[in-house]
Design a protein around this motif. Structure first.
Motif, PDB file in Angstrom:
ATOM      1  N   GLN A  58      10.825   7.225 -53.004  1.00  0.00           N
ATOM      2  CA  GLN A  58      10.147   7.500 -51.748  1.00  0.00           C
ATOM      3  C   GLN A  58       8.642   7.677 -51.965  1.00  0.00           C
ATOM      4  O   GLN A  58       7.817   7.189 -51.194  1.00  0.00           O
ATOM      5  CB  GLN A  58      10.727   8.777 -51.145  1.00  0.00           C
ATOM      6  CG  GLN A  58      10.493   8.857 -49.679  1.00  0.00           C
ATOM      7  CD  GLN A  58      11.314   9.967 -49.051  1.00  0.00           C
ATOM      8  OE1 GLN A  58      11.867  10.822 -49.742  1.00  0.00           O
ATOM      9  NE2 GLN A  58      11.392   9.949 -47.737  1.00  0.00           N
ATOM     10  N   TRP A  59       8.313   8.359 -53.036  1.00  0.00           N
ATOM     11  CA  TRP A  59       6.890   8.546 -53.338  1.00  0.00           C
ATOM     12  C   TRP A  59       6.228   7.191 -53.607  1.00  0.00           C
ATOM     13  O   TRP A  59       5.142   6.905 -53.116  1.00  0.00           O
ATOM     14  CB  TRP A  59       6.727   9.460 -54.561  1.00  0.00           C
ATOM     15  CG  TRP A  59       5.290   9.535 -54.965  1.00  0.00           C
ATOM     16  CD1 TRP A  59       4.344  10.386 -54.478  1.00  0.00           C
ATOM     17  CD2 TRP A  59       4.620   8.681 -55.907  1.00  0.00           C
ATOM     18  NE1 TRP A  59       3.131  10.115 -55.047  1.00  0.00           N
ATOM     19  CE2 TRP A  59       3.266   9.069 -55.914  1.00  0.00           C
ATOM     20  CE3 TRP A  59       5.015   7.617 -56.715  1.00  0.00           C
ATOM     21  CZ2 TRP A  59       2.314   8.444 -56.721  1.00  0.00           C
ATOM     22  CZ3 TRP A  59       4.073   6.986 -57.517  1.00  0.00           C
ATOM     23  CH2 TRP A  59       2.736   7.410 -57.518  1.00  0.00           C
ATOM     24  N   LEU A  60       6.929   6.353 -54.374  1.00  0.00           N
ATOM     25  CA  LEU A  60       6.354   5.059 -54.747  1.00  0.00           C
ATOM     26  C   LEU A  60       6.072   4.216 -53.502  1.00  0.00           C
ATOM     27  O   LEU A  60       5.025   3.577 -53.383  1.00  0.00           O
ATOM     28  CB  LEU A  60       7.310   4.311 -55.688  1.00  0.00           C
ATOM     29  CG  LEU A  60       6.801   2.985 -56.241  1.00  0.00           C
ATOM     30  CD1 LEU A  60       5.529   3.194 -57.053  1.00  0.00           C
ATOM     31  CD2 LEU A  60       7.853   2.312 -57.115  1.00  0.00           C
ATOM     32  N   PHE A  61       7.007   4.278 -52.558  1.00  0.00           N
ATOM     33  CA  PHE A  61       6.833   3.542 -51.307  1.00  0.00           C
ATOM     34  C   PHE A  61       5.533   3.977 -50.636  1.00  0.00           C
ATOM     35  O   PHE A  61       4.693   3.162 -50.261  1.00  0.00           O
ATOM     36  CB  PHE A  61       8.037   3.823 -50.394  1.00  0.00           C
ATOM     37  CG  PHE A  61       8.052   2.995 -49.137  1.00  0.00           C
ATOM     38  CD1 PHE A  61       8.801   1.839 -49.077  1.00  0.00           C
ATOM     39  CD2 PHE A  61       7.319   3.382 -48.031  1.00  0.00           C
ATOM     40  CE1 PHE A  61       8.819   1.076 -47.918  1.00  0.00           C
ATOM     41  CE2 PHE A  61       7.323   2.623 -46.876  1.00  0.00           C
ATOM     42  CZ  PHE A  61       8.083   1.465 -46.826  1.00  0.00           C
ATOM     43  N   GLY A  62       5.360   5.292 -50.527  1.00  0.00           N
ATOM     44  CA  GLY A  62       4.165   5.827 -49.881  1.00  0.00           C
ATOM     45  C   GLY A  62       2.899   5.480 -50.642  1.00  0.00           C
ATOM     46  O   GLY A  62       1.882   5.109 -50.051  1.00  0.00           O
ATOM     47  N   PHE A  63       2.987   5.555 -51.961  1.00  0.00           N
ATOM     48  CA  PHE A  63       1.798   5.300 -52.787  1.00  0.00           C
ATOM     49  C   PHE A  63       1.355   3.841 -52.679  1.00  0.00           C
ATOM     50  O   PHE A  63       0.170   3.541 -52.575  1.00  0.00           O
ATOM     51  CB  PHE A  63       2.107   5.650 -54.247  1.00  0.00           C
ATOM     52  CG  PHE A  63       0.975   5.346 -55.184  1.00  0.00           C
ATOM     53  CD1 PHE A  63      -0.116   6.198 -55.271  1.00  0.00           C
ATOM     54  CD2 PHE A  63       0.988   4.205 -55.975  1.00  0.00           C
ATOM     55  CE1 PHE A  63      -1.170   5.916 -56.128  1.00  0.00           C
ATOM     56  CE2 PHE A  63      -0.058   3.907 -56.833  1.00  0.00           C
ATOM     57  CZ  PHE A  63      -1.138   4.775 -56.901  1.00  0.00           C
ATOM     58  N   LEU A  64       2.329   2.933 -52.707  1.00  0.00           N
ATOM     59  CA  LEU A  64       1.980   1.514 -52.621  1.00  0.00           C
ATOM     60  C   LEU A  64       1.376   1.203 -51.253  1.00  0.00           C
ATOM     61  O   LEU A  64       0.526   0.333 -51.114  1.00  0.00           O
ATOM     62  CB  LEU A  64       3.218   0.641 -52.859  1.00  0.00           C
ATOM     63  CG  LEU A  64       3.753   0.661 -54.285  1.00  0.00           C
ATOM     64  CD1 LEU A  64       5.116  -0.022 -54.347  1.00  0.00           C
ATOM     65  CD2 LEU A  64       2.783  -0.051 -55.224  1.00  0.00           C
TER      66      LEU A  64
END
Lengths: 235, 994
Positions: free
Chosen positions: B809-815
């Motif tokens: 979930q974090w990666l989604f937001g970061f990208l």
């Protein structure tokens, strides 16, 4: 493990027995600097109060250390070719590298393959010893306050790689891992001396971290002392 | 004298005729047998047999020597000899004992026999006795006597038997002991010579010199004509592949590969140095071996190599020569000629990697097929797929820039020169050349070409929509626009532009490979100042998507000052002579001719004249420009107003590799009529097949010239030859699991957006690293050695293990919206215009690559007891690991310069997987070699690494406690609350705002 020890011992003994003849020549000299002395900025150690507290006055970087006669310290002089192919006994005495006042002492150090390097941290702050070697296995070990000493051994020949502390970015030391004992780092008066060299013709190389390398050829006979001087200048 | 018979024929003549005919027929029969028997492959098998014998013999000799040379074996041999002598000396005296034993054994058997008989008699007597008592018979005493007598006898016999047995055992024991040592030694010797025994057995089977007489005769007879149907020595070897079929006139039949009939050593590593056809395959790790990815039994040969698997001689197997010299050599040696009716001839050696594509078409890079990979990358970079439909690239964006707002970017003059000869402005641009090609270099075509360019430019600029450029902010008095080129240079060198762009000419001998092509993602920016204005560059840097909504150029989130500085630097590089070149004037006569040509396709001659007369020059230019853009297909690569729904102009290439060579127009060009030759010529000079043909200007070939180098052409031809229609059955394709699909989809996006320009992903990429090292030297005062040593920790991270490391979930937001994680890096993760599909695919990719569960692995809520929390805090403190020396904790910055800073602990709870944090604390170097994070628990002495006075010196508990403490530092309501702890020690999570 036991087998390793015995074989190492026998190797050392055989080398000692075989390698006695005519080890008496000495190569010595002085390394000087020529040209305008650059104006170096003192290191800002404000990042760590402990580092700051270890020094009374401004700390100059170690990248160019000259005495009043412009003689250069921290130049590693070594024999790069001409030596017979053989194994040299590994000194049992460790090389000591001290992190004191958030600087490496000595700044340039040569060790032999297999020789123990003892790293000390008397500073009472977190240092990390990050050896940025390419041939030997790179390591980055923390030395927190409670760990004041650790030892490492480099097992492959590799000349001049930096050792850094990532906590104190100004800290940098240089290490050469050599196969033989014929090297020396110039003192604060620029003097170096390589003793007990067997008679022969050699190529010498002087290395400085910023000013590059210089080469010189030298022939020594038994019991002779030859002087070879190096002069560095800014390109 | 006998009366001659009255016949219409002469009997003697007839006899003679019959005799001749029979002999001829017999001769023919023999000839037929001979011809059928004498097959080319038998010669190879006989030669291979000789080679095999020789090899086995050498191996046998070597093995014997090796064994004999061993000190252990020599000792064993002498021991064995001694033992044999001992045996002879000591055990020979037991020969008598053995005789005794055998005599005793006979005696024993007789006794045993007698015992059994007596026992039976006794049983009978016992019954008689019992019977007599029971019935009160008179002869009881007689029966009783008999019974007792027998009982006595059996007791005696049993005694004899036992005694005998004892003697036997004792004597046998003596003999066994004596031989046991010898037997053990013999067993040991057998261990040593096992390998050579195997070789010897093999030798006895194949080498006539080693065979016994019957086998020799058998060997001769079994290969005789006619008899050889039974069990011949020389026979056709074949692999039948049920899952890989061959299309034989509307029918799918299993593929049968008989290649191994001659290529006998192909899967055997021992034939590495043998000559063809016996040589070992050069890559047994990947092919043919049983444990490789492509075992011979499952894949055969022709599925990758092409050719006719059923062929059993050199010509009918449809070999393809790799060069003209080889062709000549084969013609002389094997009477080689092309087999026209076979559609898939063997791939010539330079193009052999084409065979990989049919199964691995979804992969972005095919490991081990470097030439094919380069070919695919060049196809992507050159944008071949824009004009030529290729299924693999059907969703890829247009490769060229958007021309909708062209007038805001450059001038008509620049555009004219650019279209005329793009490479004269940027020698290595990917924009190909359309004009002054081999079919348009005559005087009239040249003049016409000039006016065509005028028409195209006129259309592009007349259709260009207005685009307001932002003003660069003004400062000072009198106000000046912002922008310091010196500072701009530093920004461009540090923020990451050089992951995709270069600003220097390439030496002409530069060899492009996949790694170097990463830095050609964006254009080489030489001469930028001559192409566009500083305002345009400023606007572009601030928001690339405003000018070109589909651009792959990301937003680097530069401040106004930074963008102005960078723009000021970038426009410094210019190419004044290019702009000074005079533009030839518009020649209305020729424009008329061009316009007339297009008009006469839609109206009659008189209508054309009338129409032409009332068109102003600008309209003529614009009208022709539109038609020319359609003709040359400019819109395939560029967004151009008015061409939104046009289809690409080129031949579809999805199955081009399966096209028969006779369907290609070789014109009057004298080259070999093969697909690869045609493709190579086409790429070298796209207009060559017009040579000496008479064609109207709009009928001429129009593919532009990319000026590829020879090795690049070979790579592209390899890829095109791989685009075939016969896809093997799914059973042999790489496993089509969802994870596999996620990885393939992710790789395609990574490829499109050039993530590997900065990051190392799957062990490849990091193209920016040499530039980071340069920055360290130029701007950080590091020496070259130092810079190269430090480059890893100052470059964008290696993403190995990212799926294990960060939460999906974090990666989604970061990208979607990157934030700063590593404050010491000058390169910054740009903001990409990713859509939801891209984001999901990337997140799935990283999970699948690390075999992590998706979407969300169970989030373990770390629970810290009061003691653990206190101990964790202690470890964190200055007296122990002093984590705060480098790491940011919410808003609390560490001392010193950002160069030494490390990621914010406030991010940890949302960003990192708890299990990964433990691994990281334990040995960061193992997860990210070269990282600045030091190892606190030296793996070489792990058990003694942690402080003794924390948690009883248990390193694993210490790591867990530290991890749990770190997670409480996140500004997150759901962060685990430590179990009751002293009020003073309660954590004060700092308020963070990212």
């Amino acid at each position: 493990m036991k087998k390793f020890n015995t074989s190492t011992c026998s190797l050392i003994i055989s080398v000692i027995l075989l390698g006695v003849p005519a080890y008496a020549a000495t190569i010595k000299g002085v390394v000087s600097y020529e040209g305008e002395v650059p104006n170096l900025k003192p290191i800002d150690m404000g990042a760590d109060a402990i580092c700051l507290s270890k020094h009374g006055s401004a700390v100059m970087p170690q990248i160019l250390v000259l005495d009043e006669n412009k003689k250069m310290a921290n130049v590693l002089v070594q024999i790069v070719s001409g030596l017979p192919k053989q194994e040299y006994p590994v000194p049992t005495e460790p090389v000591v590298l001290t992190q004191e006042g958030c600087q490496y002492h000595p700044h340039v150090v040569g060790v032999q393959v297999g020789q123990t390097v003892k790293v000390l941290n008397p500073d009472g702050t977190l240092h990390n010893v990050h050896a940025l070697c390419k041939v030997n296995a790179e390591f980055n070990l923390a030395m927190p306050k409670f760990r004041t000493e650790m030892t490492k051994v480099f097992d492959k020949v590799e000349t001049m790689f930096p050792i850094k502390c990532d906590v104190h970015p100004w800290m940098a030391g240089w290490v050469a891992v050599l196969a033989h004992p014929y090297f020396n780092v110039s003192q604060t008066n620029g003097a170096f001396e390589i003793a007990n060299v067997p008679a022969g013709t050699y190529e010498l190389e002087a290395w400085h971290e910023k000013l590059g390398t210089q080469k010189a050829s030298v022939t020594v006979t038994a019991d002779e002392t030859k002087e070879v001087n190096f002069t560095f200048s800014r390109p | 004298m006998p009366e001659p018979q009255e016949r219409h024929y002469n009997i003697n003549k007839l006899n003679l005729l019959f005799a001749v005919a029979s002999i001829t027929l017999l001769g023919c029969l023999v000839w037929m047998f001979q011809n059928d028997f004498d097959r080319e492959w038998k010669g190879y098998q006989a030669r291979f047999r000789d080679l095999e014998i020789e090899k086995t013999r050498v191996a046998y000799d070597l093995e014997t020597h090796r064994v004999e040379a061993q000190a252990d074996y020599q000792t064993l041999e002498s021991d064995l000899k001694t033992a044999q002598i001992n045996f002879q000396a000591q055990c020979s005296k037991f020969d008598d004992v053995k005789k005794e034993i055998s005599a005793k054994e006979t005696e024993h058997q007789i006794l045993d026999q007698r015992y059994r008989v007596t026992k039976a008699e006794l049983d009978a007597a016992k019954f008689d006795y019992e019977d007599a008592i029971g019935k009160g018979k008179s002869d009881v005493s007689k029966v009783q006597k008999h019974y007792e007598l027998l009982q006595g006898q059996i007791g005696e016999l049993k005694k004899f038997l036992d005694a005998n047995q004892e003697i036997l055992t004792a004597k046998q024991g003596i003999v066994d002991d004596c031989a046991s040592q010898l037997k053990a030694l013999e067993r040991k010797e057998h261990e040593f010579s096992r390998q050579s025994d195997v070789l010897l057995r093999k030798l006895k089977k194949i080498d006539p010199n080693e065979m016994d007489f019957t086998n020799q005769i058998g060997g001769l007879v079994r290969d005789l004509p006619v008899i050889d149907f039974a069990n011949p020595k020389y026979k056709i070897e074949q692999v039948v592949l049920k899952d890989i079929t061959e299309d034989v006139n509307y029918m799918q039949v299993p593929r049968v590969d008989r290649c191994t009939t001659c290529h006998l050593g192909i899967a055997n590593p021992e034939y590495k140095d043998a000559s063809q056809p016996f040589t070992t395959h050069p890559n047994l790790e990947l092919f043919l071996a049983k444990d490789s990815a492509h075992p011979l039994e499952e894949f055969g040969c022709t599925v990758c190599h092409g050719g006719r698997g059923r062929g059993t001689d050199f010509v009918s197997a449809v070999h393809t020569p790799s060069s003209e010299e080889q062709k000549k050599e084969w013609e002389a040696k094997y009477h080689w000629h092309e087999i026209h009716h076979w559609e898939q001839p063997m791939l010539a050696k330079p193009f052999v990697q084409a065979g990989c594509f049919k199964c691995h078409s979804d992969a972005s890079t095919i490991k081990g097929a470097e030439k094919l990979n380069l070919g695919l990358k060049l196809i992507e970079k050159s944008g071949c797929y824009a004009c030529h439909l290729i299924d693999k690239y059907k969703d890829w964006p247009k490769p060229g820039p958007d021309l909708t707002h062209l007038a805001a970017k450059t001038t008509k003059q620049w555009a004219y020169h650019w279209i005329e000869d793009p490479k004269s402005f940027r020698h290595n641009t990917w924009m190909p050349s359309f004009f002054n090609q081999s079919n348009t270099s005559d005087e009239h075509s040249k003049i016409r070409g000039e006016q065509e360019i005028h028409a195209i430019v006129q259309y592009l600029f007349s259709q260009s929509e207005p685009f307001a450029l932002d003003k660069i902010p003004q400062v000072g008095n009198p106000p000046n626009p912002l922008g310091n080129p010196e500072k701009g240079k530093e920004i461009v060198s540090s923020v990451g532009c050089f992951a995709c762009h270069q600003i220097e000419p390439q030496p002409s001998d530069t060899k492009r490979d996949r790694q170097s092509l990463l830095r050609e993602q964006g254009p080489n920016l030489i001469g930028l100042g001559s192409k566009t204005s500083v305002e345009w560059v400023y606007q572009w840097l601030k928001d690339p998507n405003r000018y070109h909504p589909e651009t792959k150029m990301p937003n680097l989130r530069l401040s106004d000052q930074e963008a102005a500085d960078a723009a000021a630097f970038l426009v410094q590089d210019n190419n004044l002579s290019f702009n000074k070149n005079p533009v030839p004037p518009v020649d209305e006569k020729i424009v008329d001719e061009i316009t007339k040509g297009f008009l006469s396709k839609i109206m009659t001659q008189s209508q054309v004249s009338a129409k032409l007369a009332q068109m102003p020059l600008e309209e003529k230019l614009s009208f022709s420009g539109q038609k020319l853009i359609a003709q040359y297909g400019c819109y395939s690569c560029h967004n151009i107003k008015g061409f939104e729904n046009y289809k690409p102009i080129g031949t579809e290439l999805t199955e081009e590799g399966s096209k028969a060579a006779d369907r290609l127009d070789f014109g009057f060009i004298d080259i070999e009529h093969s697909k690869q030759e045609w493709f190579a010529q086409k790429l070298k000079d796209p207009r060559i097949f017009d040579h000496s043909k008479i064609k109207a200007p709009d009928e001429k070939l129009r593919m532009p010239n990319f000026q590829f180098k020879d090795e690049e052409i070979e790579a592209i031809v390899t890829a095109i030859l791989g685009f075939v229609k016969d896809k093997p059955a799914s059973t042999i394709l790489p496993q089509q699991t969802p994870e596999h699909r996620y990885v393939m989809e992710g790789e395609a996006i990574i490829r499109q957006f050039n993530c590997q320009g900065c990051h190392i992903i799957e062990g490849e990429g990091g193209a920016i690293r040499p530039e980071v090292a340069k920055w360290l030297q130029d701007y950080q005062g590091r020496s070259e050695t130092e810079a190269n040593a430090m480059v890893a920790s100052f470059s964008p991270p290696n993403l190995a293990g990212e799926g294990k490391k960060v939460q999906a979930q974090w990666l989604f937001g970061f990208l979607h919206q990157p934030t700063t994680i590593r404050p010491w890096l000058k390169t910054r993760m740009p903001t990409y215009h990713f859509n939801a599909n891209h984001l999901n695919a990337l997140v799935k990719y990283f999970s699948a690559l690390d075999k992590e569960e998706f979407p969300f692995a169970d989030q373990v809520e770390p629970q810290a007891s009061g003691e653990e929390y206190e101990e964790g805090k202690k470890l964190f403190s200055q007296d122990y690991f002093s984590c705060g020396s480098c790491h940011i904790i919410g808003e609390k910055m560490p001392s010193g310069t950002p160069e030494k800073w490390a990621p914010d602990f406030a991010l940890a709870f949302k960003r990192l997987k708890p299990e990964w944090i433990k691994q990281w604390i334990k040995n960061p170097q193992a997860l990210s070699p070269g990282t600045k994070m030091p190892t606190f628990f030296d793996p070489e002495s792990f058990d003694a690494a942690g402080p003794e006075d924390v948690l009883n010196g248990d390193e694993n508990l210490q790591i867990k406690a530290l991890r749990d403490y770190i997670l409480t530092l996140s500004n997150n309501q759901s962060a685990p609350k430590p179990a009751p702890a002293p009020a003073s020690a309660a954590p004060q999570p700092p308020a963070t705002s990212q």
